[in-house]
Design a protein around this motif. Structure first.
Motif, PDB file in Angstrom:
ATOM      1  N   VAL A  57       0.829  -1.202   0.000  1.00 15.75           N
ATOM      2  CA  VAL A  57       0.000   0.000   0.000  1.00 15.75           C
ATOM      3  C   VAL A  57       0.868   1.258   0.000  1.00 15.75           C
ATOM      4  CG1 VAL A  57      -1.665   1.358   1.334  1.00 15.75           C
ATOM      5  CG2 VAL A  57      -1.994  -1.104   1.068  1.00 15.75           C
ATOM      6  N   GLY A  64       0.032   1.876  -3.573  1.00 12.36           N
ATOM      7  CA  GLY A  64      -0.598   0.644  -4.037  1.00 12.36           C
ATOM      8  C   GLY A  64      -2.049   0.801  -4.435  1.00 12.36           C
ATOM      9  N   HIS A  65      -2.773   1.678  -3.743  1.00  6.54           N
ATOM     10  CA  HIS A  65      -4.184   1.896  -4.108  1.00  6.54           C
ATOM     11  C   HIS A  65      -4.296   2.460  -5.519  1.00  6.54           C
ATOM     12  CE1 HIS A  65      -5.702   0.991  -0.142  1.00  6.54           C
ATOM     13  NE2 HIS A  65      -4.975   1.942   0.411  1.00  6.54           N
ATOM     14  N   MET A  90      -3.357  -7.140  -1.128  1.00  2.00           N
ATOM     15  CA  MET A  90      -2.727  -5.905  -0.675  1.00  2.00           C
ATOM     16  C   MET A  90      -1.954  -6.218   0.606  1.00  2.00           C
ATOM     17  SD  MET A  90      -3.697  -3.556  -2.883  1.00  2.00           S
ATOM     18  CE  MET A  90      -3.494  -1.939  -2.143  1.00  2.00           C
ATOM     19  N   SER A  92       0.385  -4.323   3.827  1.00  4.00           N
ATOM     20  CA  SER A  92       0.703  -3.031   4.414  1.00  4.00           C
ATOM     21  C   SER A  92       0.947  -3.136   5.908  1.00  4.00           C
ATOM     22  CB  SER A  92      -0.452  -2.053   4.171  1.00  4.00           C
ATOM     23  OG  SER A  92      -0.140  -0.786   4.713  1.00  4.00           O
ATOM     24  N   ALA A 103      -8.883  -0.724  -0.194  1.00  2.00           N
ATOM     25  CA  ALA A 103      -8.316  -1.895  -0.883  1.00  2.00           C
ATOM     26  C   ALA A 103      -9.410  -2.803  -1.425  1.00  2.00           C
ATOM     27  CB  ALA A 103      -7.406  -2.675   0.064  1.00  2.00           C
ATOM     28  N   ALA A 109      -9.447  -5.578  -4.250  1.00  2.00           N
ATOM     29  CA  ALA A 109      -8.472  -6.584  -3.815  1.00  2.00           C
ATOM     30  C   ALA A 109      -9.240  -7.763  -3.250  1.00  2.00           C
ATOM     31  CB  ALA A 109      -7.538  -6.000  -2.761  1.00  2.00           C
ATOM     32  N   PHE A 112      -6.146  -8.846   2.194  1.00  2.00           N
ATOM     33  CA  PHE A 112      -5.310  -7.811   2.788  1.00  2.00           C
ATOM     34  C   PHE A 112      -4.473  -8.467   3.875  1.00  2.00           C
ATOM     35  CE2 PHE A 112      -4.216  -4.410   5.631  1.00  2.00           C
ATOM     36  CZ  PHE A 112      -4.052  -3.300   4.810  1.00  2.00           C
TER      37      PHE A 112
END
Length: 144
Positions: A57, A64-65, A90, A92, A103, A109, A112
């Motif tokens: 991220v 990353g977004h 994702m 982070s 995300a 995504a 996460f």
């Protein structure tokens, strides 16, 4: 074998993810969101496309977004059906609700992972989404 793209500005984290994925995937890496988006574009247009993307991220330049939003836009323009879209995890150090919401709902995504994570956590996510199965399991290894 899967094709995976790891986009992370931390070379240690990138190397760790490559080690985890190598028994299951051909891995490419990118050190920031711009390079990740370009690698994704190239793979999508020239082929073969990526099956899996692990996307940090927080990165300088393009986070990353924004990279994921760009990737989803490219898939849309190319007419890739959602069932064939790249599976994105994702990653982070941030695990707040806003980061997770963005995300999942804005970037679409599938998962996460909060840093730090173990190799087993990554493999569990891949199994959960049927990207690997237990028949592919290599011998257990220790994390760094």
């Amino acid at each position: 074998m899967l094709r995976a793209l790891i986009v992370d500005d931390d070379p240690i984290n990138t190397r760790f993810l490559v080690e985890i994925l190598t028994p299951y995937a051909i891995c490419d890496t990118a050190a920031n969101g711009h390079a990740g988006l370009e690698a994704f574009r190239r793979a999508l247009t020239v082929g073969p496309a990526y099956d899996l993307i692990l996307l940090d991220v927080m990165m300088p330049g393009m986070d990353g977004h924004r990279a994921l939003e760009g990737m989803r836009h490219l898939e849309h323009v190319q007419g890739v059906p959602s069932s064939d879209a790249a599976k994105v995890i994702m990653i982070s150090a941030l695990d707040d609700a806003r980061t997770m919401y963005r995300a999942f709902f804005q970037g679409q995504a599938m998962s996460f992972l909060s840093k730090p994570f173990s190799s087993e956590t990554v493999l569990q996510e891949l199994r959960k989404f049927d990207l690997i199965d237990s028949a592919q399991e290599p011998p257990p290894r220790s994390d760094p």
